[in-house]
Design an enzyme around this catalytic site. Structure first.
Site, PDB file in Angstrom:
ATOM      1  N   GLY A  11       0.825  -1.210   0.000  1.00 48.27           N
ATOM      2  CA  GLY A  11       0.000   0.000   0.000  1.00 48.27           C
ATOM      3  C   GLY A  11       0.856   1.257   0.000  1.00 48.27           C
ATOM      4  O   GLY A  11       2.101   1.180   0.024  1.00 48.27           O
ATOM      5  N   ASP A  12       0.191   2.404  -0.086  1.00 50.49           N
ATOM      6  CA  ASP A  12       0.863   3.715  -0.049  1.00 50.49           C
ATOM      7  C   ASP A  12       1.872   3.905  -1.185  1.00 50.49           C
ATOM      8  O   ASP A  12       2.876   4.585  -1.022  1.00 50.49           O
ATOM      9  CB  ASP A  12       1.583   3.946   1.298  1.00 50.49           C
ATOM     10  CG  ASP A  12       0.659   3.684   2.474  1.00 50.49           C
ATOM     11  OD1 ASP A  12      -0.485   4.149   2.421  1.00 50.49           O
ATOM     12  OD2 ASP A  12       1.081   2.997   3.425  1.00 50.49           O
ATOM     13  N   LYS A  15      -0.853   5.573  -5.425  1.00 55.06           N
ATOM     14  CA  LYS A  15      -1.926   5.274  -6.393  1.00 55.06           C
ATOM     15  C   LYS A  15      -2.867   6.459  -6.560  1.00 55.06           C
ATOM     16  O   LYS A  15      -3.344   6.740  -7.644  1.00 55.06           O
ATOM     17  CB  LYS A  15      -2.759   4.062  -5.929  1.00 55.06           C
ATOM     18  CG  LYS A  15      -1.998   2.768  -5.841  1.00 55.06           C
ATOM     19  CD  LYS A  15      -2.878   1.643  -5.352  1.00 55.06           C
ATOM     20  CE  LYS A  15      -3.307   1.764  -3.910  1.00 55.06           C
ATOM     21  NZ  LYS A  15      -2.225   1.639  -2.908  1.00 55.06           N
ATOM     22  N   GLY A  39      -6.276   5.768   2.366  1.00 53.74           N
ATOM     23  CA  GLY A  39      -6.246   7.203   2.608  1.00 53.74           C
ATOM     24  C   GLY A  39      -5.460   7.912   1.543  1.00 53.74           C
ATOM     25  O   GLY A  39      -4.427   7.422   1.090  1.00 53.74           O
ATOM     26  N   HIS A  40      -5.963   9.049   1.114  1.00 58.80           N
ATOM     27  CA  HIS A  40      -5.272   9.829   0.096  1.00 58.80           C
ATOM     28  C   HIS A  40      -5.622  11.286   0.311  1.00 58.80           C
ATOM     29  O   HIS A  40      -6.789  11.622   0.478  1.00 58.80           O
ATOM     30  CB  HIS A  40      -5.726   9.343  -1.285  1.00 58.80           C
ATOM     31  CG  HIS A  40      -5.156  10.148  -2.399  1.00 58.80           C
ATOM     32  ND1 HIS A  40      -3.815  10.413  -2.483  1.00 58.80           N
ATOM     33  CD2 HIS A  40      -5.737  10.740  -3.456  1.00 58.80           C
ATOM     34  CE1 HIS A  40      -3.601  11.146  -3.554  1.00 58.80           C
ATOM     35  NE2 HIS A  40      -4.749  11.368  -4.163  1.00 58.80           N
ATOM     36  N   THR A  41      -4.600  12.113   0.356  1.00 57.21           N
ATOM     37  CA  THR A  41      -4.844  13.535   0.604  1.00 57.21           C
ATOM     38  C   THR A  41      -4.762  14.300  -0.709  1.00 57.21           C
ATOM     39  O   THR A  41      -3.792  14.163  -1.452  1.00 57.21           O
ATOM     40  CB  THR A  41      -3.789  14.061   1.598  1.00 57.21           C
ATOM     41  OG1 THR A  41      -3.860  13.223   2.746  1.00 57.21           O
ATOM     42  CG2 THR A  41      -4.076  15.477   2.014  1.00 57.21           C
ATOM     43  N   THR A 123      -5.695  -0.632  10.854  1.00 54.50           N
ATOM     44  CA  THR A 123      -6.009   0.803  10.870  1.00 54.50           C
ATOM     45  C   THR A 123      -7.146   1.131  11.844  1.00 54.50           C
ATOM     46  O   THR A 123      -7.440   2.303  12.067  1.00 54.50           O
ATOM     47  CB  THR A 123      -6.435   1.278   9.462  1.00 54.50           C
ATOM     48  OG1 THR A 123      -7.578   0.531   9.065  1.00 54.50           O
ATOM     49  CG2 THR A 123      -5.313   1.096   8.459  1.00 54.50           C
ATOM     50  N   GLN A 199      -4.816  -0.272  -0.845  1.00 54.94           N
ATOM     51  CA  GLN A 199      -3.768  -1.156  -0.305  1.00 54.94           C
ATOM     52  C   GLN A 199      -2.917  -1.731  -1.459  1.00 54.94           C
ATOM     53  O   GLN A 199      -2.807  -1.081  -2.488  1.00 54.94           O
ATOM     54  CB  GLN A 199      -4.365  -2.284   0.564  1.00 54.94           C
ATOM     55  CG  GLN A 199      -4.992  -1.787   1.856  1.00 54.94           C
ATOM     56  CD  GLN A 199      -6.439  -1.346   1.706  1.00 54.94           C
ATOM     57  OE1 GLN A 199      -7.220  -2.033   1.087  1.00 54.94           O
ATOM     58  NE2 GLN A 199      -6.788  -0.227   2.271  1.00 54.94           N
ATOM     59  N   GLY A 389       7.818  13.918  -7.882  1.00 53.72           N
ATOM     60  CA  GLY A 389       7.488  15.034  -6.997  1.00 53.72           C
ATOM     61  C   GLY A 389       6.047  14.945  -6.533  1.00 53.72           C
ATOM     62  O   GLY A 389       5.278  14.115  -7.018  1.00 53.72           O
TER      63      GLY A 389
HETATM   64  P1  IMP Z   1      -6.782  -3.216   8.089  1.00 56.68           P
HETATM   65  O1  IMP Z   1      -6.932  -3.136   6.601  1.00 56.68           O
HETATM   66  O2  IMP Z   1      -7.181  -1.957   8.794  1.00 56.68           O
HETATM   67  O3  IMP Z   1      -7.431  -4.432   8.651  1.00 56.68           O
HETATM   68  O4  IMP Z   1      -5.205  -3.374   8.394  1.00 56.68           O
HETATM   69  C1  IMP Z   1      -4.469  -4.540   8.028  1.00 56.68           C
HETATM   70  C2  IMP Z   1      -3.051  -4.194   7.594  1.00 56.68           C
HETATM   71  O5  IMP Z   1      -3.102  -3.473   6.373  1.00 56.68           O
HETATM   72  C3  IMP Z   1      -2.302  -3.293   8.577  1.00 56.68           C
HETATM   73  O6  IMP Z   1      -0.927  -3.629   8.534  1.00 56.68           O
HETATM   74  C4  IMP Z   1      -2.489  -1.906   7.998  1.00 56.68           C
HETATM   75  O7  IMP Z   1      -1.469  -1.014   8.379  1.00 56.68           O
HETATM   76  C5  IMP Z   1      -2.445  -2.217   6.514  1.00 56.68           C
HETATM   77  N1  IMP Z   1      -3.171  -1.251   5.686  1.00 56.68           N
HETATM   78  C6  IMP Z   1      -4.515  -1.144   5.534  1.00 56.68           C
HETATM   79  N2  IMP Z   1      -4.824  -0.156   4.696  1.00 56.68           N
HETATM   80  C7  IMP Z   1      -3.655   0.360   4.280  1.00 56.68           C
HETATM   81  C8  IMP Z   1      -3.326   1.396   3.351  1.00 56.68           C
HETATM   82  O8  IMP Z   1      -4.161   2.040   2.718  1.00 56.68           O
HETATM   83  N3  IMP Z   1      -1.985   1.634   3.189  1.00 56.68           N
HETATM   84  C9  IMP Z   1      -1.025   0.921   3.832  1.00 56.68           C
HETATM   85  N4  IMP Z   1      -1.294  -0.058   4.690  1.00 56.68           N
HETATM   86  C10 IMP Z   1      -2.596  -0.336   4.911  1.00 56.68           C
END
Ligand code: IMP
Length: 398
Positions: A11-12, A15, A39-41, A123, A199, A389
């Site tokens: 994730g992150d 995207k 999450g995306h700002t 999260t 993700q 950037g």
């Molecule tokens: P959950 O999706 O809240 O159940 O979290 C499960 C795992 O996925 C944890 O390690 C979170 O930190 C990770 N995770 C969930 N959503 C994201 C995301 O959008 N970006 C990065 N990691 C995420």
């Protein structure tokens, strides 16, 4: 010509920025899995607007955004996001459509998650319990909001019930059969659809580092089950990877950088979670994991992001194999406890100076071109886009 944008790491990967940039070429942007864990700002008219559920395509006034059936939706957070958009002058009106088959995150899901949130580093958005209820066949779906008798069975408290009622009454027209809708668009062939993943593959419940994963399928399979489109409807899959690796939450991470470099990259790349604010662990690009993610997703082209964060380093490394006990392998292990034993085998590259404000591939430093060429060679997939950037325009077409 429909495209999916899928994260190839934990994730992150950036995207959101990419989807925002690609949105110009598409009419519909559709999310297919996850919930408010993403999450995306977005910076819109000098306002910072965090989005967790609604695709950033909503800022383009001629685009329709869809929350697909594979999602789990926290109605209170969705309402807050819509209000925030309205305050910023973005009316969602009939441009936001929600699948009647999407599941609703319930107050109980938050309560249940508290018991294991810390251990798995989730999260805390009720994601796991919401998907568990879906699998147990005890969940509530958006379409069920229109069946009072069915709602009664859940014995919700007064406040939550009234939230459900008011959301249903205001957004009656937005809660639709998105499967039919998408198929109609696809049959007519006059609308282009962009499928936005949340993700990444390494957090996929089937293909990620189980149990340190999320509870949905960010991989390509999730596009199909999370929207109801057929595999033939997808013409390209852009896999997104950072030029290094990050991981938020717990779980194995073989290419993690040493403390000082980790802090430096964390700071420079602003590697703090958009949903929870947690610092992300930083590491070198892991080509073993990347090749695996490409295989799982059928990635047709790679978008390489945050290349500028590596600017100015003396050397840059990528992992080309894992040493697990006595063996060296380029296979991504199915078990997290095997991955925990993996010591990366690195290939080192000479670093480059600056990529700031560079707009064409030709002008990129030669050392960076060597780095990109190696990624392409190792993975067998072309890098089509490079992000150098934070700004919307900081994208180079290769
Ligand atoms: P959950 O999706 O809240 O159940 O979290 C499960 C795992 O996925 C944890 O390690 C979170 O930190 C990770 N995770 C969930 N959503 C994201 C995301 O959008 N970006 C990065 N990691 C995420």
């Amino acid at each position: 010509m429909n495209k999916a944008v899928i994260g190839l790491q934990w994730g992150d990967e950036g995207k959101g920025k990419l989807v925002d940039w690609l949105s110009d070429d598409f009419d519909i942007i559709c999310r297919y899995q996850g919930g408010a864990n993403a999450g995306h700002t977005v910076i819109y008219r000098e306002q910072t607007i965090p989005l967790h559920l609604i695709p950033s395509g909503i800022f383009h006034r001629d685009k329709t955004c869809i929350l697909g059936n594979g999602m789990v939706i926290d109605i209170k957070l969705l309402q807050e996001e819509i209000n925030q958009l309205k305050e910023a002058g973005v009316e969602v009106e009939d441009r936001l459509l929600i699948s009647r088959r999407a599941h609703v995150v319930l107050p109980d899901h938050y309560r249940v998650e508290r018991k294991y949130k810390k251990e798995l580093g989730t999260t805390g958005k009720g994601i796991g319990p919401a998907y568990s209820d879906k699998a147990k066949r005890t969940g509530l779906r958006m379409g069920d909001l229109f069946n009072e008798k069915y709602l009664e069975k859940f014995e919700f408290d007064k406040d939550f019930l009234s939230l459900l009622h008011s959301f249903r009454d205001i957004y009656k027209k937005n809660i639709v059969n998105t499967v039919e809708l998408l198929h109609n668009f696809i049959e007519k062939g006059n609308k282009r659809i962009l499928f936005e993943g949340a993700q990444g593959v390494l957090l996929d419940i089937d293909f990620g580092t189980y149990p340190y994963v999320t509870s949905s399928n960010p991989s390509t399979g999730g596009v199909l089950t999370g929207t109801g489109i057929s595999p033939n409807a997808l013409s390209s899959i852009t896999g997104v990877t950072k030029s290094y690796t990050t991981r938020v939450g717990t779980g194995p991470f073989p290419t993690r950088m040493k403390k000082n470099l980790n802090s430096k990259i964390q700071k420079k790349g602003q590697e703090f979670g958009a949903t929870t604010g947690r610092p992300r662990r930083c590491g070198w690009l892991d080509l073993v994991a990347l090749k695996y993610a490409i295989k799982i997703t059928g990635t047709t082209d790679i978008a390489l992001t945050k290349i500028d964060v590596l600017d100015g380093l003396e050397t840059v490394k990528v992992a080309t194999g894992y040493r697990i006990h006595e063996d060296i392998t380029d296979e991504f292990p199915p078990e997290y406890w095997n991955l925990e034993q993996a010591t990366p085998v690195y290939k080192e590259f000479e670093g480059w100076n600056s990529t700031k404000n560079i707009k064409s591939y030709k002008k990129l430093p030669d050392q960076l071109k060597d780095y990109i060429n190696f990624i392409q060679e190792y993975s067998g997939i072309k890098v089509s886009l490079i992000s150098n950037g934070k700004n919307r325009g900081d994208i180079i077409n290769v």
